[in-house]
Write a protein that holds these residues in place. Structure first.
Motif, PDB file in Angstrom:
ATOM      1  N   ASN A 162     -15.482 -99.120  30.306  1.00 40.92           N
ATOM      2  CA  ASN A 162     -16.744 -99.201  31.047  1.00 40.92           C
ATOM      3  C   ASN A 162     -17.496-100.464  30.646  1.00 40.92           C
ATOM      4  O   ASN A 162     -17.205-101.062  29.602  1.00 40.92           O
ATOM      5  CB  ASN A 162     -17.614 -97.971  30.744  1.00 40.92           C
ATOM      6  CG  ASN A 162     -17.031 -96.697  31.340  1.00 40.92           C
ATOM      7  OD1 ASN A 162     -17.016 -96.519  32.554  1.00 40.92           O
ATOM      8  ND2 ASN A 162     -16.511 -95.823  30.478  1.00 40.92           N
ATOM      9  N   GLU A 193     -16.812 -97.836  35.219  1.00 38.92           N
ATOM     10  CA  GLU A 193     -18.177 -98.010  35.723  1.00 38.92           C
ATOM     11  C   GLU A 193     -18.880 -99.211  35.077  1.00 38.92           C
ATOM     12  O   GLU A 193     -18.553 -99.616  33.970  1.00 38.92           O
ATOM     13  CB  GLU A 193     -19.013 -96.743  35.443  1.00 38.92           C
ATOM     14  CG  GLU A 193     -18.448 -95.465  36.052  1.00 38.92           C
ATOM     15  CD  GLU A 193     -18.458 -95.457  37.582  1.00 38.92           C
ATOM     16  OE1 GLU A 193     -19.097 -96.336  38.199  1.00 38.92           O
ATOM     17  OE2 GLU A 193     -17.798 -94.567  38.162  1.00 38.92           O
ATOM     18  N   THR A 202     -13.015-104.826  33.956  1.00 39.60           N
ATOM     19  CA  THR A 202     -13.359-103.448  33.566  1.00 39.60           C
ATOM     20  C   THR A 202     -12.775-102.447  34.574  1.00 39.60           C
ATOM     21  O   THR A 202     -12.129-101.459  34.194  1.00 39.60           O
ATOM     22  CB  THR A 202     -14.899-103.286  33.509  1.00 39.60           C
ATOM     23  OG1 THR A 202     -15.409-104.204  32.537  1.00 39.60           O
ATOM     24  CG2 THR A 202     -15.306-101.866  33.164  1.00 39.60           C
ATOM     25  N   THR A 205     -15.120 -93.523  33.609  1.00 38.66           N
ATOM     26  CA  THR A 205     -14.373 -94.758  33.375  1.00 38.66           C
ATOM     27  C   THR A 205     -14.459 -95.686  34.581  1.00 38.66           C
ATOM     28  O   THR A 205     -14.651 -95.226  35.708  1.00 38.66           O
ATOM     29  CB  THR A 205     -12.905 -94.484  32.975  1.00 38.66           C
ATOM     30  OG1 THR A 205     -12.377 -95.689  32.398  1.00 38.66           O
ATOM     31  CG2 THR A 205     -12.024 -94.071  34.160  1.00 38.66           C
ATOM     32  N   LEU A 213     -21.216 -94.002  25.582  1.00 34.89           N
ATOM     33  CA  LEU A 213     -19.922 -94.365  26.188  1.00 34.89           C
ATOM     34  C   LEU A 213     -18.786 -94.325  25.164  1.00 34.89           C
ATOM     35  O   LEU A 213     -17.623 -94.159  25.530  1.00 34.89           O
ATOM     36  CB  LEU A 213     -20.011 -95.747  26.852  1.00 34.89           C
ATOM     37  CG  LEU A 213     -20.891 -95.810  28.105  1.00 34.89           C
ATOM     38  CD1 LEU A 213     -21.029 -97.252  28.593  1.00 34.89           C
ATOM     39  CD2 LEU A 213     -20.333 -94.928  29.225  1.00 34.89           C
TER      40      LEU A 213
END
Ligand code: NAP
Length: 251
Positions: A183, A242, A168, A240, A231
């Motif tokens: 995310n 996270e 990610t 972004t 999101l």
């Protein structure tokens, strides 16, 4: 009347025939997205989700594909294009969890979970990115609290989710220049078909977790779906890379 946040958008949700994925599919559709409900084997579950979405005035289709197989993933995205003509959101939710003490870990246990939980999101992201247009896109990976909170007898499963967190963060930087945000959501224990059939939802572990959870309960699929919807939408346009723990305060 409020404007629907995902009007005109198209979303693929992997593993949406039940559990967290089914709830995410319904929430995205309720915000106006056309949704592809992917499943591996539970056709009836996927058809039921599509029916519920249609009855609520939304748009969805069910498409079978094993996310761990490239040819099937490519077919999933071809069907998406054929049905809806574009793509804006990918939710990598399909996942399996098997617990095993170290001495019982086999190559099969390892590869099965890494294939679905890690290779699956990589293959789906590769295919999705080709279909996002100049407007970019949002990718949401369903990771787990276990990636950061070690729990015994989950070394391989936890490893798959640690990989999902790292992927990610890496892809968020790689894809940002193309307007694609990536995310992860890291849920604590959630009551789903999966946690029921594996016995987790009725286990002593559930009681222990509830006792240590500040908000006093395990999660329900909609607790995860509401964040996934945020999101997916432009409301999270500056977020972004996270990983979001959603676990009632349990860490
Ligand atoms: P679930 O109730 O067992 O549902 C799993 C879904 O994934 C089903 O729709 C299943 O489809 C699909 N799936 C499995 N293997 C697949 C494959 N190879 N290709 C395509 N689809 C596949 O699971 P859940 O509890 O909702 O969990 C969903 C996700 O959340 C997983 O990534 C899991 O690791 C994560 N998570 C769950 C919890 C929890 O406590 N429930 C906590 C943290 C993270 P079929 O029905 O057709 O097999």
């Amino acid at each position: 009347m409020s404007v629907k946040k995902l009007k005109g958008k198209v979303a693929v949700v992997t593993g949406a025939s039940k559990g967290i994925g089914a709830s995410i599919a319904k929430h995205l559709a309720a915000e106006g997205a056309s949704v592809v409900v992917n499943y591996a084997t539970s056709r009836s579950g996927a058809d039921e989700v599509v029916k519920e979405i249609s009855q609520a005035g939304g748009t969805a289709i069910a498409v079978q594909a094993d996310v761990a197989k490239r040819a099937e993933v490519e077919r999933l995205f071809q069907e998406t294009k054929k049905a809806f003509g574009r793509l804006d959101v990918l939710v990598n939710n399909a996942g399996i969890y098997e617990f095993a003490p170290l001495e019982s870990v086999t190559e099969e246990h390892f590869h099965k979970q890494f294939n679905v939980n890690v290779l699956g999101p990589v293959l789906a992201t590769q295919a999705a990115v080709k279909q996002f247009d100049g407007a970019g896109g949002s990718i949401i990976n369903i990771s787990s609290l276990v990636s950061t909170m070690g729990i015994p007898q989950a070394s391989v499963y936890s490893g798959t989710k640690g990989a999902v967190d790292s992927i990610t963060r890496s892809l968020a930087k790689e894809l940002a220049p193309r307007g694609i945000r990536v995310n992860a959501i890291n849920p604590g224990m959630v009551e789903t078909e999966g946690t029921h059939t594996t016995g987790i939802a009725a286990s002593d572990m559930r009681k222990q977790i509830e006792a240590q959870t500040p908000l006093g309960r395990i999660g329900q699929p909609q607790d995860i779906a509401s964040l996934a919807t945020f999101l997916a939408s432009a409301d999270s346009g500056w977020i972004t890379g996270e990983t979001f723990v959603v676990a009632g305060g349990f860490r």
